[in-house]
Structure formats: structure tokens, C-alpha cells
Design a protein around this motif. Sequence first.
Motif, mmCIF file in Angstrom:
data_model
loop_
_atom_site.group_PDB
_atom_site.id
_atom_site.type_symbol
_atom_site.label_atom_id
_atom_site.label_comp_id
_atom_site.label_asym_id
_atom_site.label_seq_id
_atom_site.Cartn_x
_atom_site.Cartn_y
_atom_site.Cartn_z
ATOM 1 N N THR A 183 67.521 6.184 28.564
ATOM 2 C CA THR A 183 68.320 5.951 27.357
ATOM 3 C C THR A 183 67.853 6.844 26.212
ATOM 4 O O THR A 183 68.669 7.438 25.489
ATOM 5 C CB THR A 183 68.217 4.479 26.931
ATOM 6 N N LEU A 184 66.536 6.944 26.055
ATOM 7 C CA LEU A 184 65.968 7.727 24.960
ATOM 8 C C LEU A 184 66.288 9.207 25.093
ATOM 9 O O LEU A 184 66.761 9.842 24.140
ATOM 10 C CB LEU A 184 64.449 7.527 24.930
ATOM 11 N N THR A 185 66.045 9.783 26.265
ATOM 12 C CA THR A 185 66.255 11.221 26.417
ATOM 13 C C THR A 185 67.733 11.597 26.375
ATOM 14 O O THR A 185 68.089 12.670 25.892
ATOM 15 C CB THR A 185 65.618 11.722 27.719
ATOM 16 N N LEU A 186 68.598 10.719 26.854
ATOM 17 C CA LEU A 186 70.026 10.972 26.735
ATOM 18 C C LEU A 186 70.454 10.978 25.268
ATOM 19 O O LEU A 186 71.241 11.827 24.838
ATOM 20 C CB LEU A 186 70.817 9.918 27.520
ATOM 21 N N TRP A 187 69.929 10.028 24.518
ATOM 22 C CA TRP A 187 70.258 9.946 23.083
ATOM 23 C C TRP A 187 69.759 11.193 22.359
ATOM 24 O O TRP A 187 70.472 11.767 21.530
ATOM 25 C CB TRP A 187 69.622 8.693 22.484
ATOM 26 N N LEU A 188 68.535 11.609 22.654
ATOM 27 C CA LEU A 188 67.962 12.785 21.990
ATOM 28 C C LEU A 188 68.760 14.037 22.319
ATOM 29 O O LEU A 188 69.009 14.880 21.454
ATOM 30 C CB LEU A 188 66.503 12.958 22.416
ATOM 31 N N ARG A 189 69.166 14.162 23.579
ATOM 32 C CA ARG A 189 69.956 15.334 23.971
ATOM 33 C C ARG A 189 71.309 15.336 23.270
ATOM 34 O O ARG A 189 71.751 16.363 22.749
ATOM 35 C CB ARG A 189 70.161 15.348 25.489
ATOM 36 N N ASP A 190 71.958 14.177 23.222
ATOM 37 C CA ASP A 190 73.280 14.087 22.600
ATOM 38 C C ASP A 190 73.235 14.343 21.096
ATOM 39 O O ASP A 190 74.210 14.805 20.506
ATOM 40 C CB ASP A 190 73.901 12.713 22.865
ATOM 41 N N HIS A 191 72.092 14.047 20.469
ATOM 42 C CA HIS A 191 71.966 14.230 19.024
ATOM 43 C C HIS A 191 71.226 15.509 18.651
ATOM 44 O O HIS A 191 70.933 15.738 17.474
ATOM 45 C CB HIS A 191 71.246 13.029 18.403
ATOM 46 N N GLY A 192 70.912 16.331 19.638
ATOM 47 C CA GLY A 192 70.279 17.621 19.369
ATOM 48 C C GLY A 192 68.865 17.517 18.842
ATOM 49 O O GLY A 192 68.406 18.371 18.090
ATOM 50 N N VAL A 193 68.142 16.464 19.239
ATOM 51 C CA VAL A 193 66.773 16.260 18.766
ATOM 52 C C VAL A 193 65.795 16.839 19.783
ATOM 53 O O VAL A 193 65.877 16.527 20.977
ATOM 54 C CB VAL A 193 66.474 14.762 18.555
ATOM 55 N N ALA A 194 64.875 17.681 19.319
ATOM 56 C CA ALA A 194 63.880 18.278 20.209
ATOM 57 C C ALA A 194 62.770 17.279 20.486
ATOM 58 O O ALA A 194 62.291 16.609 19.573
ATOM 59 C CB ALA A 194 63.305 19.546 19.577
ATOM 60 N N TYR A 195 62.349 17.193 21.755
ATOM 61 C CA TYR A 195 61.264 16.282 22.075
ATOM 62 C C TYR A 195 60.238 16.893 23.013
ATOM 63 O O TYR A 195 59.272 16.248 23.377
ATOM 64 C CB TYR A 195 61.806 14.988 22.691
ATOM 65 N N LYS A 196 60.418 18.148 23.403
ATOM 66 C CA LYS A 196 59.472 18.802 24.305
ATOM 67 C C LYS A 196 58.421 19.532 23.486
ATOM 68 O O LYS A 196 58.744 20.366 22.654
ATOM 69 C CB LYS A 196 60.205 19.772 25.229
ATOM 70 N N ILE A 197 57.168 19.218 23.751
ATOM 71 C CA ILE A 197 56.069 19.804 22.986
ATOM 72 C C ILE A 197 55.692 21.173 23.530
ATOM 73 O O ILE A 197 55.393 22.093 22.792
ATOM 74 C CB ILE A 197 54.853 18.872 23.019
ATOM 75 N N GLU A 198 55.699 21.304 24.842
ATOM 76 C CA GLU A 198 55.323 22.563 25.468
ATOM 77 C C GLU A 198 56.570 23.289 25.952
ATOM 78 O O GLU A 198 57.636 22.708 26.109
ATOM 79 C CB GLU A 198 54.384 22.294 26.646
ATOM 80 N N SER A 199 56.411 24.600 26.174
ATOM 81 C CA SER A 199 57.546 25.387 26.656
ATOM 82 C C SER A 199 58.015 24.909 28.027
ATOM 83 O O SER A 199 59.182 24.968 28.359
ATOM 84 C CB SER A 199 57.154 26.871 26.734
ATOM 85 N N ILE A 200 57.071 24.423 28.832
ATOM 86 C CA ILE A 200 57.416 23.844 30.127
ATOM 87 C C ILE A 200 56.978 22.381 30.104
ATOM 88 O O ILE A 200 55.798 22.071 30.239
ATOM 89 C CB ILE A 200 56.711 24.591 31.279
ATOM 90 N N GLU A 201 57.923 21.491 29.911
ATOM 91 C CA GLU A 201 57.616 20.066 29.832
ATOM 92 C C GLU A 201 57.286 19.523 31.222
ATOM 93 O O GLU A 201 58.058 19.685 32.173
ATOM 94 C CB GLU A 201 58.815 19.322 29.252
ATOM 95 N N LYS A 202 56.140 18.864 31.339
ATOM 96 C CA LYS A 202 55.675 18.386 32.644
ATOM 97 C C LYS A 202 56.622 17.361 33.266
ATOM 98 O O LYS A 202 56.695 17.236 34.481
ATOM 99 C CB LYS A 202 54.276 17.780 32.494
ATOM 100 N N GLU A 203 57.318 16.604 32.439
ATOM 101 C CA GLU A 203 58.178 15.559 32.969
ATOM 102 C C GLU A 203 59.657 15.893 32.821
ATOM 103 O O GLU A 203 60.512 15.018 32.858
ATOM 104 C CB GLU A 203 57.858 14.227 32.290
ATOM 105 N N ALA A 204 59.986 17.178 32.657
ATOM 106 C CA ALA A 204 61.391 17.559 32.510
ATOM 107 C C ALA A 204 62.192 17.204 33.755
ATOM 108 O O ALA A 204 63.359 16.840 33.664
ATOM 109 C CB ALA A 204 61.495 19.060 32.217
#
Length: 302
Positions: A190-211
Motif C-alpha cells: 500500500t505504501l509503495t503504491l501510494w508513493l509511486r502514484d504521488h511521485g514521492v521518492a523513497y529509494k536511498i541508494e541508486s540500487i534499492e536492495k528491496e526494489a
Amino acid sequence: MRCASFLVALLCIFKCIGLVSAICTVSNHQGGSGNRLQCSNATLQTINNQTTDVSGIMIFNSDLRYIQERMFIRYARYLQSLNMHNCHINDIHSDAFDGLASLKKLALPNNNLTRVKEEWFNDLVYLEQLDLSFNHISMIESSIFGKMPLLKRLDIRENRFTCIDPSPLPGGIDKLYFNGNPLTFKSRGTLTLWLRDHGVAYKIESIEKEAWLDKLLWLCAIGDASVAESEELIKECVILNAFNQLRTGLSTAESYPLVTNCAVQRNLLTSCIVTETQRQQSLTNGNVIKKLLLYIGQAKSV
């Protein structure tokens, strides 16, 4: 008499050593106007004896434990940034930050906080950055975000959240850091879908370990609405998808061939997940992956 005099002298020596080891300096505040007060191994009394003409305060490696009422009010006129890092803070008075109307950044990382009080933010209407990372917080009252309409960056990494509801977040937020929390699959989806839909960045590293996990959560949630509403179903969907992807990759890799049928191992893994869920045992993302790799390894060695 000699013994008493010796003890008094010894106490004075220890006190002087403590005062010497408490270091506070004032320098130009990089990235902002005015000066920055920086203290280490400091006490609340030491901090309150410094100049008030500072726009930033950085306190680290100190033993503060409890932040008292209106602790920083004498700095309120210019203070825009307040950072207390690794200060063993267990609790904060409800009115500790009263009067800090100009504060834009509040950072409390690497402490021992377990809760966040709404009252802390009564006067922090211009706050843009809030850092609560590396504490022991399991819940934040959603009402606190109504106190911070200008919040742009929230860091809650490495805490104890199992569920994060993004809906109360201010509309202007553009960065949210939350890795290192034992989120349920349903909450993370739910959280990551919401962040993606609202254009909010949440990845700290260039390659997110849990992407990879987020991608599977999106696929499971988008594919079936009923799955997105059930922790058990979305967990099973993610496990089966991850298992199938690994099976395909390992079966085709010349250096690591998988010669056995994975159907039995996949079913065993799914049954294990369901059993632990029924027993109300904690099953984190990391534990799921460990079990997945264990079953893959067993399948290969057959």
C-alpha cells in the motif's frame, strides 16, 4: 578529616574532567545563514550556557536522556535547524519545542525514542525536514502531520513500524525513507503504491536492495484487488512469484543447474508461510527470503 578532604578533592577533579570533555564550538552554518552551535559530550546546562545567536544546533554523543520543557526557547529567535544525534534520549517533554516557530529541520536520530507526541509539533508550523531514524518507534499518530503542512522530507528508517499509513502525509512531501522496518507485505505494498502514484521518492541508494519486492507487490496488488486487502494472500502471491522467478533463473543457469521439480518445494514453502501466519508468528521480509533460499538450496541438492 584527611579522608573527607581527599574525597572532596577527587569529586572536584572528576567535575573538572567532565567540564573539559564537554566541547562546544560556534562556526559558520554551512548550507544556511548565521552560525552553528556544535556540542559533544554535553549536558543540558552546558548547552544553555552558549551564545544564542545561532541558526543551527548540533548535539551529538551526549547523555541527555530527557529533553525538558522549553529547552531551546532562548535560541528561538534565529534557530532553523536542531539536531540531537546519539544522545540517549528516552523521552521529550510535550512542550520541549515550544516557541521554535522558525525551525525548519528537526533531527533526532540514533536515540531511544519509542513514541512520537503530537504536542511536540504545536509550534513547528514551518518544519520541512523530520528525522526520526534509528530509534525504537513503532507508531506515529497520524494527527501530527496536520501540524507540519510544509513537511518535505521524513526519515523513519530502522525503527519498529509494522504498518505505515501514507494518507495523512502532507501533500508537499517529496522524500520518505522507511527501510529497516518490519513492515507487513500488505502495508509495504500500500505504501509503495501510494508513493509511486504521488511521485514521492523513497529509494536511498541508486540500487534499492528491496526494489524487487516492491515490483512483486505492485503486480500482486494490481492484478487482484482482493489480494491487496489480505496480508495472507499478498504474502502468498509474492512468495510464489519470487519462487517461480528464482526457479526459472536457476534452471537455465549453466553454472548452477536445478535438476529437480520445484513444485513440491514451492508447496512446502507456501504451507510454511500459511502455518506461521495462523500461529500469529512474526514473519518479516528477510525471514521469508531466508526460507525461500533454503527451499531452493534443498531442491538443488536432491
